[in-house]
Motif scaffolding. Structure first.
Motif, PDB file in Angstrom:
ATOM      1  N   ALA A  65       0.818  -1.215   0.000  1.00  0.00           N
ATOM      2  CA  ALA A  65       0.000   0.000   0.000  1.00  0.00           C
ATOM      3  C   ALA A  65       0.853   1.267   0.000  1.00  0.00           C
ATOM      4  CB  ALA A  65      -0.911  -0.003   1.214  1.00  0.00           C
ATOM      5  N   SER A  66       0.181   2.382  -0.336  1.00  0.00           N
ATOM      6  CA  SER A  66       0.838   3.682  -0.278  1.00  0.00           C
ATOM      7  C   SER A  66       1.050   4.074   1.185  1.00  0.00           C
ATOM      8  CB  SER A  66      -0.028   4.727  -0.967  1.00  0.00           C
ATOM      9  OG  SER A  66      -1.173   4.992  -0.189  1.00  0.00           O
ATOM     10  N   PRO A  67       1.965   4.998   1.467  1.00  0.00           N
ATOM     11  CA  PRO A  67       2.237   5.389   2.851  1.00  0.00           C
ATOM     12  C   PRO A  67       0.996   5.873   3.616  1.00  0.00           C
ATOM     13  CG  PRO A  67       3.952   6.209   1.416  1.00  0.00           C
ATOM     14  CD  PRO A  67       2.896   5.620   0.527  1.00  0.00           C
ATOM     15  N   ASP A  68       0.114   6.634   2.962  1.00  0.00           N
ATOM     16  CA  ASP A  68      -1.086   7.115   3.651  1.00  0.00           C
ATOM     17  C   ASP A  68      -2.013   5.975   4.037  1.00  0.00           C
ATOM     18  OD1 ASP A  68      -0.237   9.734   3.460  1.00  0.00           O
ATOM     19  OD2 ASP A  68      -1.351  10.118   1.599  1.00  0.00           O
ATOM     20  N   VAL A  69      -2.183   5.039   3.109  1.00  0.00           N
ATOM     21  CA  VAL A  69      -3.047   3.894   3.377  1.00  0.00           C
ATOM     22  C   VAL A  69      -2.438   3.026   4.477  1.00  0.00           C
ATOM     23  CG1 VAL A  69      -3.988   1.767   2.383  1.00  0.00           C
ATOM     24  CG2 VAL A  69      -4.053   3.888   1.071  1.00  0.00           C
ATOM     25  N   VAL A  70      -1.135   2.824   4.413  1.00  0.00           N
ATOM     26  CA  VAL A  70      -0.453   2.031   5.438  1.00  0.00           C
ATOM     27  C   VAL A  70      -0.672   2.653   6.811  1.00  0.00           C
ATOM     28  CG1 VAL A  70       1.811   1.327   6.319  1.00  0.00           C
ATOM     29  CG2 VAL A  70       1.269   1.061   3.896  1.00  0.00           C
ATOM     30  N   LEU A  71      -0.480   3.953   6.910  1.00  0.00           N
ATOM     31  CA  LEU A  71      -0.637   4.636   8.187  1.00  0.00           C
ATOM     32  C   LEU A  71      -2.055   4.486   8.724  1.00  0.00           C
ATOM     33  CD1 LEU A  71       0.605   6.396  10.364  1.00  0.00           C
ATOM     34  CD2 LEU A  71      -0.037   8.400   9.004  1.00  0.00           C
ATOM     35  N   GLU A  72      -3.038   4.678   7.868  1.00  0.00           N
ATOM     36  CA  GLU A  72      -4.442   4.568   8.281  1.00  0.00           C
ATOM     37  C   GLU A  72      -4.759   3.153   8.762  1.00  0.00           C
ATOM     38  OE1 GLU A  72      -8.708   4.502   6.045  1.00  0.00           O
ATOM     39  OE2 GLU A  72      -7.288   6.026   5.381  1.00  0.00           O
ATOM     40  N   ARG A  73      -4.335   2.171   8.003  1.00  0.00           N
ATOM     41  CA  ARG A  73      -4.627   0.783   8.362  1.00  0.00           C
ATOM     42  C   ARG A  73      -3.851   0.344   9.596  1.00  0.00           C
ATOM     43  NH1 ARG A  73      -4.935  -1.977   2.345  1.00  0.00           N
ATOM     44  NH2 ARG A  73      -6.837  -0.908   1.711  1.00  0.00           N
ATOM     45  N   MET A  74      -2.619   0.818   9.734  1.00  0.00           N
ATOM     46  CA  MET A  74      -1.836   0.472  10.921  1.00  0.00           C
ATOM     47  C   MET A  74      -2.470   1.061  12.174  1.00  0.00           C
ATOM     48  SD  MET A  74       2.134   0.647   9.659  1.00  0.00           S
ATOM     49  CE  MET A  74       2.762   0.387  11.294  1.00  0.00           C
TER      50      MET A  74
END
Length: 89
Positions: A65-74
């Motif tokens: 995933a993109s960094p923004d998506v990773v951050l949100e999901r994490m």
């Protein structure tokens, strides 16, 4: 009845009771299991399996995933992990 999933209503018809009675019996049984020593040990084991699953999924998310998506999901997974850990401790 072994091996087949059934609704409360289906079980109630088999035993000639209401679905509410079946639901109450299930809740009472679950409460009794959770309050037993064996049940508590099983819950700890299950909770650790859930934690491991969350960790694995977090690693999988990071890979594609993109960094923004990773951050949100994490953040979502971290909230779930925190909730499970809070129940264990």
């Amino acid at each position: 009845m072994k091996g087949k999933e059934r609704t409360f209503e289906q079980i109630g018809k088999i035993f000639k009771v209401t679905w509410q009675s079946v639901q109450q019996a299930e809740f009472a049984a679950i409460k009794k299991i959770r309050n037993s020593q064996e049940g508590k040990e099983l819950m700890k084991k299950y909770q650790w399996q859930v934690l491991n699953s969350f960790e694995h999924n977090r690693d999988k998310i990071n890979q594609f995933a993109s960094p923004d998506v990773v951050l949100e999901r994490m953040e979502t997974l971290d909230e779930l992990l925190y909730g499970v850990l809070k129940q264990i401790c």
